[in-house]
Write an enzyme that holds these catalytic residues in place. Structure first.
Site, PDB file in Angstrom:
ATOM      1  N   GLN A  73       0.708   5.876   9.676  1.00  0.00           N
ATOM      2  CA  GLN A  73       2.021   5.442  10.149  1.00  0.00           C
ATOM      3  C   GLN A  73       2.631   6.475  11.100  1.00  0.00           C
ATOM      4  O   GLN A  73       3.270   6.122  12.089  1.00  0.00           O
ATOM      5  CB  GLN A  73       2.953   5.229   8.956  1.00  0.00           C
TER       6      GLN A  73
ATOM      7  N   MET B 244       5.502  -1.417  10.804  1.00  0.00           N
ATOM      8  CA  MET B 244       5.496  -2.740  10.187  1.00  0.00           C
ATOM      9  C   MET B 244       5.553  -2.664   8.667  1.00  0.00           C
ATOM     10  O   MET B 244       6.197  -3.495   8.019  1.00  0.00           O
ATOM     11  CB  MET B 244       4.246  -3.502  10.632  1.00  0.00           C
ATOM     12  N   CYS B 245       4.895  -1.651   8.077  1.00  0.00           N
ATOM     13  CA  CYS B 245       4.920  -1.577   6.613  1.00  0.00           C
ATOM     14  C   CYS B 245       6.327  -1.275   6.101  1.00  0.00           C
ATOM     15  O   CYS B 245       6.723  -1.737   5.030  1.00  0.00           O
ATOM     16  CB  CYS B 245       3.931  -0.538   6.110  1.00  0.00           C
ATOM     17  N   THR B 246       7.106  -0.519   6.890  1.00  0.00           N
ATOM     18  CA  THR B 246       8.495  -0.245   6.516  1.00  0.00           C
ATOM     19  C   THR B 246       9.331  -1.513   6.615  1.00  0.00           C
ATOM     20  O   THR B 246      10.119  -1.831   5.717  1.00  0.00           O
ATOM     21  CB  THR B 246       9.090   0.839   7.421  1.00  0.00           C
TER      22      THR B 246
ATOM     23  N   SER C  73       7.973  -4.040   3.714  1.00  0.00           N
ATOM     24  CA  SER C  73       7.966  -3.688   2.294  1.00  0.00           C
ATOM     25  C   SER C  73       9.029  -2.702   1.859  1.00  0.00           C
ATOM     26  O   SER C  73       9.477  -2.749   0.702  1.00  0.00           O
ATOM     27  CB  SER C  73       6.582  -3.110   1.924  1.00  0.00           C
TER      28      SER C  73
END
Length: 436
Positions: free
Chosen positions: A356, A216-218, A221
């Protein structure tokens, strides 16, 4: 004709109605189980006591309900969360044009109850996750007519959670057999699972293609690939912008929905100078979600005679592409199966690995294939959520943890991580082993 809870007056059982079943249950034969004792009680159990749960009232579910009812099962429950669509009418033969829009479970139950004397099908217009252990514990056999790998795994986990052990010995009376299968074109398979004894769904998870999930962070952002842009539009923008009138679920079969995602993905790609977002790739991302889940199941194992005959052991493969070909083999239990092994799973990572990477391992590993794992642990005597995706506010709060190392999160060698996921009703325990 009086029908009450599966019991009916004598007119339901006319002379000779169950002669075909009696031939199997009231006399021995060369293929009967060594422990089988012919008797009239088996038929009475079938007609008056045995409770069957059919999960799904679609293509396979209609066939299952018809066959079970004609075979003498009278106490049948059916669970299905879908309503009838026009496209269902070409193969789901219990439905008619007037039924479009109605719950599949209710229409199927009404049809069977009205057509087969003495049969009592109880419908449930719900998800399988809406029921607790007490509901599932009442059934003698569960037959899956599912089109979802996730739902299969959840059902598998539920039946495993119902098992009872005494001094490490499995109580056979706590076992509820599960019959499952699947088809692709003219190929198919059927399997019989005895939870705690034979290979479960997760023991053979490598047979299903792993689903690709991007961190999700990839997505949020640091997008680098066109797929990241498509997933951003699908996962984050759709629920935020609520197109097409508000609370509408994203439908991968709806061209307008795909076009919306495609347009938003192109905007996202332009913002980060990413090339390669095409309409066909957008369609492909939806197909990845459905791969392995758009299959109609088969369960042609003759469950009427499970107690009398040696059961399928335990995996049947069927091929009707160039002539008819079938064979069976025994799928073996996996000692370290995350669902049925009863021991914590090992996670081997260096302290410098990021959370991650752990998330990617849980989702991409062929023997785990989790969908949206939530990771928690105990630090300094308190429960701590390291990452949870399903609740927006918590996901936003825990998202920075994905880019932190395991050491930075305060985790140590031997630490236990509890992982919850939609693929199982149980929390799966992992033991973190640091590597050098």
């Amino acid at each position: 004709m009086a029908v009450d809870g599966g019991h009916c007056d004598i007119s339901c059982d006319w002379d000779g109605r169950w002669n075909h079943v009696r031939k199997f249950l009231e006399r021995p034969g060369p293929f009967t189980h060594p422990d089988f004792e012919p008797s009239t009680e088996s038929l009475q159990f079938l007609l008056e006591t045995c409770k069957i749960l059919v999960i799904g009232a679609g293509g396979l579910g209609c066939e299952l309900l018809k066959n079970l009812a004609l075979s003498g099962f009278r106490l049948i429950h059916v669970v299905d969360m879908d309503t009838i669509d026009v496209s269902n009418l070409n193969r789901q033969f219990l439905f008619r044009p007037k039924d479009v829009g109605r719950p599949k479970a209710e229409v199927a139950a009404d049809f069977i109850n009205g057509r087969i004397p003495g049969c009592k099908v109880v419908p449930h217009f719900k998800k399988i996750q809406d029921f607790d252990e007490s509901f599932y514990r009442q059934f003698h056999i569960i037959v899956c007519g599912l089109d979802s790998v996730i739902a299969r795994r959840w059902m598998n986990g539920m039946l495993i959670s119902l098992l009872s052990y005494e001094d490490g010995i499995l109580d056979p009376s706590s076992i509820i057999p599960l019959i499952d299968g699947g088809t692709e074109g003219f190929k198919g398979n059927a399997r019989v699972i005895l939870p705690g004894m034979t290979a479960c769904i997760d023991c053979t998870l490598e047979l299903y293609p792993p689903q690709i999930n991007f961190p999700m962070c990839t997505i949020a952002s640091m997008p680098r690939l066109p797929e990241h842009c498509i997933e951003y539009a699908r996962i984050l923008q759709w629920p935020k912008e609520k197109p097409f009138g508000g609370e509408i679920n994203l439908d991968g079969d709806n061209p307008e929905h795909i076009q919306w995602v495609f347009d938003k993905a192109q905007e996202r790609a332009a913002e980060f100078n990413i090339t390669g977002v095409t309409y066909r790739l957008t369609q492909g991302e939806f197909l990845k979600l459905l791969q392995g889940e758009c299959q109609i199941n088969i369960a042609h194992h003759d469950i009427v005679f499970c107690s009398a005959y040696i059961p399928l052991n335990n995996y049947l493969v069927f091929n009707d592409v160039d002539g008819l070909y079938t064979y069976t083999f025994e799928a073996e239990r996996k000692e370290n199966c995350s669902a049925c092994s009863q021991v914590p799973q090992d996670l081997q990572f260096p302290p410098s690995a990021k959370l991650q990477e752990v998330l990617e391992y849980l989702t991409e590993n062929a023997s785990l294939q989790m969908k949206s794992p939530a990771i928690t642990t105990t630090l300094e005597g308190k429960n701590k959520t390291l990452y949870l995706q399903s609740v927006k506010s918590i996901e936003e709060r825990t998202r920075p943890n994905l880019c932190k190392t395991l050491k930075e999160l305060g985790l140590s060698d031997g630490q236990e991580l509890a992982v919850a996921d939609v693929t199982t009703p149980q929390t799966v325990l992992f033991k973190l082993n640091f590597t050098t």
